[in-house]
Structure formats: C-alpha cells, structure tokens
Design an enzyme around this catalytic site. Structure first.
Site, PDB file in Angstrom:
ATOM      1  N   SER A 130      34.837  40.058  40.867  1.00  0.00           N
ATOM      2  CA  SER A 130      35.510  40.866  39.850  1.00  0.00           C
ATOM      3  C   SER A 130      34.983  42.293  39.927  1.00  0.00           C
ATOM      4  O   SER A 130      35.045  42.911  40.984  1.00  0.00           O
ATOM      5  CB  SER A 130      35.310  40.255  38.458  1.00  0.00           C
ATOM      6  OG  SER A 130      36.064  40.956  37.490  1.00  0.00           O
ATOM      7  N   THR A 131      34.406  42.813  38.843  1.00  0.00           N
ATOM      8  CA  THR A 131      33.956  44.199  38.808  1.00  0.00           C
ATOM      9  C   THR A 131      32.981  44.491  39.946  1.00  0.00           C
ATOM     10  O   THR A 131      31.974  43.815  40.095  1.00  0.00           O
ATOM     11  CB  THR A 131      33.275  44.511  37.470  1.00  0.00           C
ATOM     12  OG1 THR A 131      34.160  44.133  36.414  1.00  0.00           O
ATOM     13  CG2 THR A 131      32.951  45.988  37.355  1.00  0.00           C
ATOM     14  N   HIS A 185      39.663  39.615  40.700  1.00  0.00           N
ATOM     15  CA  HIS A 185      40.412  39.957  39.495  1.00  0.00           C
ATOM     16  C   HIS A 185      41.151  41.273  39.690  1.00  0.00           C
ATOM     17  O   HIS A 185      40.533  42.330  39.817  1.00  0.00           O
ATOM     18  CB  HIS A 185      39.475  40.079  38.288  1.00  0.00           C
ATOM     19  CG  HIS A 185      38.862  38.779  37.884  1.00  0.00           C
ATOM     20  ND1 HIS A 185      37.692  38.701  37.164  1.00  0.00           N
ATOM     21  CD2 HIS A 185      39.257  37.494  38.099  1.00  0.00           C
ATOM     22  CE1 HIS A 185      37.396  37.417  36.952  1.00  0.00           C
ATOM     23  NE2 HIS A 185      38.327  36.680  37.508  1.00  0.00           N
ATOM     24  N   MET A 237      31.901  40.649  35.861  1.00  0.00           N
ATOM     25  CA  MET A 237      31.473  40.410  34.490  1.00  0.00           C
ATOM     26  C   MET A 237      32.129  39.144  33.956  1.00  0.00           C
ATOM     27  O   MET A 237      33.156  38.694  34.440  1.00  0.00           O
ATOM     28  CB  MET A 237      31.825  41.605  33.610  1.00  0.00           C
ATOM     29  CG  MET A 237      33.290  41.905  33.461  1.00  0.00           C
ATOM     30  SD  MET A 237      33.523  43.458  32.557  1.00  0.00           S
ATOM     31  CE  MET A 237      35.307  43.457  32.376  1.00  0.00           C
ATOM     32  N   ASP A 275      33.957  33.719  34.635  1.00  0.00           N
ATOM     33  CA  ASP A 275      35.003  33.078  35.431  1.00  0.00           C
ATOM     34  C   ASP A 275      34.414  32.633  36.771  1.00  0.00           C
ATOM     35  O   ASP A 275      33.763  33.407  37.461  1.00  0.00           O
ATOM     36  CB  ASP A 275      36.166  34.051  35.663  1.00  0.00           C
ATOM     37  CG  ASP A 275      37.352  33.381  36.333  1.00  0.00           C
ATOM     38  OD1 ASP A 275      37.534  32.156  36.142  1.00  0.00           O
ATOM     39  OD2 ASP A 275      38.100  34.076  37.051  1.00  0.00           O
TER      40      ASP A 275
END
Length: 378
Positions: A201-202, A227, A320, A323
């Site tokens: 993700s991030t 994501h 973050m 997930d």
C-alpha cells in the site's frame, strides 16, 4: 491542552478548502491551521504556520501542484498528501507525485463534491495521521536533516491519538473480511508450480520496483495487489512493465499467469488466484471493500490459502492499516512461506507489523533482500 497535528491545505477551490477544514476538524487529533488558494500564497503561510502535513491540489493558478511539490521537496520538505480530481483524469501525475516525494494521494470528488465524502473523510484522516506518524522516516528517506523536535518517529507521541480515524459527523466505513468474497475452504485442485503473491500500500509503488527489479523470466508467476483506485493500476502496470525484466499486466478475469509474468490487481475490483488443470489464472470480481480496500490484499492472500496452499510464497510490503494480515496467516496455516518487509525499510510499517503480530510471517527482511529469499523457496 493536547498537541494536535497541524494541517494546511493548498487548493484554489474555496468549496474544497471548506470541505477539507470540516473533515480535518472532525477528528480531535487534527487541526487545520490555514489554507491557501495557490502555492504562491502558501509560501509565506507555511513559514509562519509551520504545518506538519500539507494537502496539495495539482491544477491551480500561478503554479501547478507538481511544480510546487518539486520545489517543496528541494527547499522546504513537508510530508504532502496530493488531493486532486485531476489525478483521476491523469493517473501518471499521481505516480509522478509519489516519485517526487509525496507521501500519498486522495482523489477529490470531481462531479459533485459531496459524492463519496463519507469514505473520503475516513481515507484522508487516516493518511494524514500516518504521514505524521512517519515524519521521521520521511526526512531520513530523502536525506534531509530532521527538525530538532523529530528525534525519532513521532508514532510514539502520547498526546495525539494516531489510531483509526475518529471523524465526528462522518461515517467510518466498516471493515469487511474476505469471507464476503471467498470462503476459506481448501480447493481440491493441485497447482503444479510455485506462485509469489505480494501485497502493498503506502510507499508500495517505489517498493515494488525495488523488490522486483532483478526478477528474471525464469521466476515463478507473480500476482500483486497494490492499493490503488480505478484506472490508476493501468498506468502503474505499464510503468512496471517498462522498468522490470518480466512482463507485467493489469488483471483481467480469466487471465492465465505463468513464469516470467506478473499480474497487478485491477483498481476498484478484487483479484484472486485460482487453479485449473494445475495452472494458475486470476478471477477479477466486483464486491464490497474488504478491510476498507478494493482491491484487497486479504482477498488475494485468502485465494492463495485456498488454491495454492504450500505452493504459495507470500510477501507483504509497506502499507498502513492491516489489510493482508489475516490473509497471510491463512496462507501460513495452509503451508505457504511468508516474508514481511522490515520496519527500517518501510515507508509505513502497519501492514507488515500486523501480519507479524498475527503469526503469519516466517521471515522479516529489508526490502533489497526479499526477492532473493522468496526465490530460494520457489
């Protein structure tokens, strides 16, 4: 009085500045200290107000946001969250902003600013808090001397609630599990080959390039969930395909995946692996968000537990939230070998930390060591 995270918005729309102020003010840990209609006006305000986090539009008078972001990263680095409807039409700009140094991005409602504001509020507040919690890493990553008040990551600050968003007046979206997409029932299909499943993700757009840069066409098939919103994954898949040694595709329902290939989960849909006649293919499906994400890493990893079992190698990278943590534990219990990126090399350690805490990780490694370890198990 408890310290609050100081946020400043740079956006030429008065309506958007009002909306951002309302969203930021809805969480007791945040404070909107000022706004500016363009980067020229923002310059003096930033020096005076000293915000912790900046939200930045792209299309503005006097100077566009990408140009200003470059200037900020060079002269006055501040963690930035891009906030623009223009990103939806020009997805490459989002990737450019992340490469320049933006922490993350949020898509501004474009047709009707009130559409999707509930989900937007949760997303934006969560990203502001994570950007703040990881300021120390931000400065270190970009080779910048850290301000005196940031000796370590401020995630240890006790006077600020860095937990999930507490947006008073806005609905916080429920975190569905992968059960709503795929039951945890082992398939009778037997895969012939190993497969590498990656969640991020991030910070993941840069981490994925670093992790996969040395993958050769002899490597096992790879499926990635990063994501990203709808359409963004099209641009990112093309970018990966241009810089990696293997073929990279955006997922399409029924697409097979073999050696020397990687499939990137399509934005706004869930992607999972399945097995037919011993070979892997992907299923792309609509459905509600899982752990507030679509695509969801938990869905991909759940499918690995169901269909690949001990043939799966799981990798969880920077991001973050949590997930992928449950799905990685399910893969582990099904016989997979799992690797998590270590805290030192993560932009945000949330997803790997949760996967480790839930007992689904076999090895914790710095980013540049992960691929080699995965291929040893292939």
């Amino acid at each position: 009085m408890a310290t609050k995270i100081k946020v400043m918005s740079v956006d030429d729309s008065a309506l958007i500045r009002q909306l951002l102020t309302k969203i930021v003010s809805s969480d007791p840990s945040l404070e909107m200290v000022g706004t500016a209609a363009n980067p020229i006006l923002a310059e003096s305000k930033i020096k005076t107000l000293k915000p912790d986090i900046l939200t930045l539009d792209i299309e503005m008078p006097e100077m566009d946001g990408i140009t200003y972001l470059k200037k900020l990263m060079l002269n006055n680095p501040i963690p930035v969250i891009m906030f623009s409807s223009l990103l939806e039409k020009h997805r490459e700009l989002a990737l450019d902003a992340l490469n320049i140094g933006a922490f993350d991005y949020v898509i501004k409602p474009s047709a009707n600013v009130r559409d999707g504001v509930e989900e937007l509020a949760t997303d934006l507040v969560e990203k502001i808090k994570n950007a703040y919690a990881n300021r120390g890493k931000f400065y270190k990553k970009h080779g910048i001397s850290m301000p005196g008040d940031i000796k370590e990551s401020v995630i240890h600050t006790t006077s600020i609630n860095l937990e999930a968003p507490q947006t008073s007046g806005f609905k916080v979206y429920q975190k569905n599990t992968a059960d709503i997409i795929l039951p945890l029932t082992p398939s009778r299909e037997v895969p012939l080959d190993k497969i590498i499943l990656i969640g991020s993700s991030t910070g993941g757009t840069e981490a994925l390039v670093e992790c996969l840069k040395d993958v050769t066409p002899s490597a096992p098939p790879i499926v990635i969930t990063q994501h990203m919103p709808e359409h963004f994954t099209t641009s990112f898949a093309k970018r990966l395909n241009n810089v990696l040694k293997i073929e990279v595709f955006e997922s399409e329902d029924g697409m097979s995946v073999g050696r020397g290939q990687a499939i990137l989960s399509r934005g706004a849909k869930h992607t999972m692996i399945k097995v037919r006649n011993g070979k892997y293919y992907v299923e792309v499906r609509d459905g509600d968000p899982v752990t507030r994400h679509r695509p969801s890493v938990d869905v991909l990893f759940r499918s690995g537990a169901v269909y690949a079992k001990h043939k799966a190698i799981g990798i969880i990278l920077t991001g973050m939230g949590d997930d992928g943590a449950n799905g990685m534990k399910e893969m582990h219990d099904a016989g997979a070998y799992n690797i998590a990126q270590n805290e030192e090399t993560c932009t945000v350690f949330g997803m790997p930390r949760e996967a480790i805490a839930r007992g689904g990780v076999d090895e914790i490694l710095p980013l540049d060591k992960i691929l080699a370890a995965a291929l040893k198990k292939a």
